[in-house]
Write a protein that holds these residues in place. Structure first.
Motif, PDB file in Angstrom:
ATOM      1  N   LEU A  45     -11.266  -3.443   9.303  1.00 48.21           N
ATOM      2  CA  LEU A  45     -11.767  -3.083  10.634  1.00 48.21           C
ATOM      3  C   LEU A  45     -12.946  -2.121  10.541  1.00 48.21           C
ATOM      4  O   LEU A  45     -13.900  -2.213  11.323  1.00 48.21           O
ATOM      5  N   LYS A  46     -12.901  -1.218   9.572  1.00 50.61           N
ATOM      6  CA  LYS A  46     -14.021  -0.299   9.360  1.00 50.61           C
ATOM      7  C   LYS A  46     -15.276  -1.071   8.955  1.00 50.61           C
ATOM      8  O   LYS A  46     -16.373  -0.811   9.462  1.00 50.61           O
ATOM      9  N   TRP A  65       8.155  -1.287   2.001  1.00 46.41           N
ATOM     10  CA  TRP A  65       7.310  -0.203   2.499  1.00 46.41           C
ATOM     11  C   TRP A  65       5.988  -0.131   1.756  1.00 46.41           C
ATOM     12  O   TRP A  65       4.950   0.174   2.358  1.00 46.41           O
ATOM     13  N   ILE A  66       6.004  -0.421   0.476  1.00 41.87           N
ATOM     14  CA  ILE A  66       4.764  -0.441  -0.304  1.00 41.87           C
ATOM     15  C   ILE A  66       3.832  -1.523   0.245  1.00 41.87           C
ATOM     16  O   ILE A  66       2.637  -1.288   0.456  1.00 41.87           O
ATOM     17  N   GLU A  67       4.365  -2.708   0.498  1.00 40.09           N
ATOM     18  CA  GLU A  67       3.562  -3.805   1.025  1.00 40.09           C
ATOM     19  C   GLU A  67       3.041  -3.487   2.424  1.00 40.09           C
ATOM     20  O   GLU A  67       1.899  -3.824   2.760  1.00 40.09           O
ATOM     21  N   ARG A  68       3.840  -2.836   3.248  1.00 38.06           N
ATOM     22  CA  ARG A  68       3.370  -2.422   4.579  1.00 38.06           C
ATOM     23  C   ARG A  68       2.223  -1.430   4.473  1.00 38.06           C
ATOM     24  O   ARG A  68       1.233  -1.529   5.196  1.00 38.06           O
ATOM     25  N   THR A 109      -1.511  -2.152   5.737  1.00 38.99           N
ATOM     26  CA  THR A 109      -2.132  -1.285   6.742  1.00 38.99           C
ATOM     27  C   THR A 109      -3.466  -0.752   6.239  1.00 38.99           C
ATOM     28  O   THR A 109      -4.461  -0.754   6.974  1.00 38.99           O
ATOM     29  N   ALA A 110      -3.498  -0.282   4.988  1.00 41.37           N
ATOM     30  CA  ALA A 110      -4.744   0.249   4.418  1.00 41.37           C
ATOM     31  C   ALA A 110      -5.829  -0.818   4.372  1.00 41.37           C
ATOM     32  O   ALA A 110      -6.988  -0.559   4.727  1.00 41.37           O
TER      33      ALA A 110
END
Length: 81
Positions: free
Chosen positions: A68-69, A54-57, A61-62
Motif C-alpha cells: 500500500l505504501k 501468528w507469524i504468517e499474519r 500484514t507487513a
C-alpha cells in the motif's frame, strides 16, 4: 557478496570475478543448508506449529502495508492523490 560486486573494479581479472561469484554461490548453499537443518529439527517445527499462524499474519500484514505504501507513493508522484 553484493558489496564485493559493487566495489570490484571493472578491470579486475576474470579469475577474481569468478572467485567472487563462486564464493557467493557457496555461501548461499551453506547458509540455506544450515537454515534447512535448523528449521527441520523437532523443537523448531514444534515452535512453528505453535506460532506459525501468528507469524504468517504478521508477515502478511507487513507485506500489505509495504504494498500500500508503494502504491500510494506511485499515485502521489503522479499527482493522483
Amino acid at each position: 557478496m553484493s558489496l564485493y560486486a559493487v566495489t570490484m573494479p571493472a578491470e579486475a581479472p576474470l579469475s577474481t570475478k569468478l572467485a567472487v561469484l563462486l564464493g557467493g554461490f557457496l555461501l548461499e548453499i551453506v547458509w540455506c543448508g544450515l537454515v534447512i537443518l535448523l528449521f527441520s529439527t523437532p523443537p523448531a517445527r514444534a515452535a512453528y506449529d505453535r506460532a506459525g499462524h501468528w507469524i504468517e499474519r504478521a508477515i502478511g500484514t507487513a507485506l500489505t502495508v509495504f504494498g500500500l505504501k508503494l502504491i500510494s507513493e506511485k499515485l502521489w508522484s503522479r499527482g493522483m492523490l
